[in-house]
Design a protein around this motif. Structure first.
Motif, PDB file in Angstrom:
ATOM      1  N   GLY A   1       0.808  -1.222   0.000  1.00  0.00           N
ATOM      2  CA  GLY A   1       0.000   0.000   0.000  1.00  0.00           C
ATOM      3  C   GLY A   1       0.836   1.265   0.000  1.00  0.00           C
ATOM      4  N   TYR A   2       2.122   1.145  -0.352  1.00  0.00           N
ATOM      5  CA  TYR A   2       2.969   2.341  -0.454  1.00  0.00           C
ATOM      6  C   TYR A   2       2.987   2.853  -1.890  1.00  0.00           C
ATOM      7  CZ  TYR A   2       4.743   2.222   4.238  1.00  0.00           C
ATOM      8  OH  TYR A   2       4.822   2.292   5.601  1.00  0.00           O
ATOM      9  N   ILE A   3       3.073   4.171  -2.003  1.00  0.00           N
ATOM     10  CA  ILE A   3       3.127   4.783  -3.330  1.00  0.00           C
ATOM     11  C   ILE A   3       4.525   4.581  -3.911  1.00  0.00           C
ATOM     12  CG2 ILE A   3       2.929   6.948  -4.607  1.00  0.00           C
ATOM     13  CD1 ILE A   3       0.882   7.893  -2.541  1.00  0.00           C
ATOM     14  N   VAL A   4       4.589   4.185  -5.197  1.00  0.00           N
ATOM     15  CA  VAL A   4       5.851   3.958  -5.909  1.00  0.00           C
ATOM     16  C   VAL A   4       5.975   4.975  -7.043  1.00  0.00           C
ATOM     17  CG1 VAL A   4       7.206   2.282  -7.234  1.00  0.00           C
ATOM     18  CG2 VAL A   4       5.664   1.474  -5.420  1.00  0.00           C
TER      19      VAL A   4
ATOM     20  N   LEU B   1       7.574   8.552  -1.479  1.00  0.00           N
ATOM     21  CA  LEU B   1       8.584   9.164  -0.600  1.00  0.00           C
ATOM     22  C   LEU B   1       8.690   8.393   0.713  1.00  0.00           C
ATOM     23  CD1 LEU B   1       6.580  10.742   1.510  1.00  0.00           C
ATOM     24  CD2 LEU B   1       6.648  12.552  -0.195  1.00  0.00           C
ATOM     25  N   GLY B   2       8.087   7.198   0.738  1.00  0.00           N
ATOM     26  CA  GLY B   2       8.137   6.386   1.959  1.00  0.00           C
ATOM     27  C   GLY B   2       6.956   6.698   2.861  1.00  0.00           C
ATOM     28  N   ASP B   3       7.126   6.445   4.152  1.00  0.00           N
ATOM     29  CA  ASP B   3       6.056   6.721   5.121  1.00  0.00           C
ATOM     30  C   ASP B   3       6.146   8.180   5.543  1.00  0.00           C
ATOM     31  OD1 ASP B   3       4.759   7.063   7.734  1.00  0.00           O
ATOM     32  OD2 ASP B   3       4.388   4.918   7.568  1.00  0.00           O
ATOM     33  N   ALA B   4       5.157   8.964   5.130  1.00  0.00           N
ATOM     34  CA  ALA B   4       5.231  10.413   5.353  1.00  0.00           C
ATOM     35  C   ALA B   4       5.277  10.737   6.852  1.00  0.00           C
ATOM     36  CB  ALA B   4       4.046  11.104   4.695  1.00  0.00           C
ATOM     37  N   GLY B   5       4.489  10.020   7.662  1.00  0.00           N
ATOM     38  CA  GLY B   5       4.487  10.276   9.103  1.00  0.00           C
ATOM     39  C   GLY B   5       5.843   9.994   9.720  1.00  0.00           C
TER      40      GLY B   5
END
Ligand code: URA
Length: 210
Positions: free
Chosen positions: A193-196, A199-203
């Motif tokens: 479920g990460y965007i490719v 930028l990784g885990d924004a939090g």
């Protein structure tokens, strides 16, 4: 639902530095703040205003003021908090509500754990802040809740979107008064479920992994 991808060299520059894994948290926070201010400029293009009379040192003229009821800015906790200052810098009269939502990392479904905002949002313009439009589950749930409370138009300001999330928003919020403003739509979501490329885990990148 309308999608607006902000095409500007400063936006692209800041987003590229956010993507870079070597960018540390303090720099990531500062760049997020700056990028949100640029996105906010576009996101507020239709903010409601009134014409007022202004007296300059030289003459009386007509001017523009943000209307009442005031716009409501709603950061989705926790990562949306990193976007709040950048947004309210341009909308200093805005009221701020909070929405705590968490994504189950296995089912990727969103659930609400905290809500702090007026029950009645009739006639209000709302700006929802969430850095990543990934599966779309969180934003759809958040925006449905705002529309149910009477909001008349909702703009989601996101740093990055996945095509899958945009498609879910378009399907689930078809015909609703909703706009998504983003710096880019990336390639895809991965199996976690990460965007490719994303930028990784924004939090985590804003606040560390605590
Ligand atoms: N949330 C994030 O922080 N990053 C992603 O890539 C997807 C969801």
């Amino acid at each position: 639902m309308r999608l607006h991808v902000v095409d500007h060299p400063l936006v692209a520059h800041k987003l590229s530095t956010l993507r870079d894994e070597r960018t540390d948290s303090p720099t990531f926070r500062r760049l997020t703040d700056e990028l949100v201010t640029l996105l906010a400029y576009e996101a507020t293009r239709d903010v409601r205003t009134d014409t007022v009379e202004i007296t300059t040192p030289v003459a009386v003229t007509r001017g523009t003021r943000l209307s009442y009821p005031r716009p409501l800015v709603v950061p989705i906790l926790r990562a949306g908090l990193g976007m709040l200052d950048g947004m309210t810098r341009l909308l200093p009269t805005a009221e701020v509500g909070f929405l705590g939502m968490v994504r189950n990392e296995e089912t990727l479904e969103a659930s609400t754990y905290a809500t702090r905002m007026p029950d009645d949002l009739s006639g209000r313009q709302i700006y929802v802040l969430d850095p990543m439009l990934a599966t779309g589950g969180t934003l759809v749930a958040a925006i449905r809740m705002l529309l149910e409370r009477g909001a008349t138009d909702v703009t989601a300001v996101v740093l990055l979107a996945a095509p899958e999330g945009v498609a879910v928003m378009e399907r689930e919020l078809a015909g609703r008064p909703v706009t998504v403003v983003t710096a880019a739509v990336d390639e895809r979501l991965n199996e976690h479920g990460y965007i490719v490329p994303g930028l990784g885990d924004a939090g985590d990148r804003l606040y560390g992994t605590a």
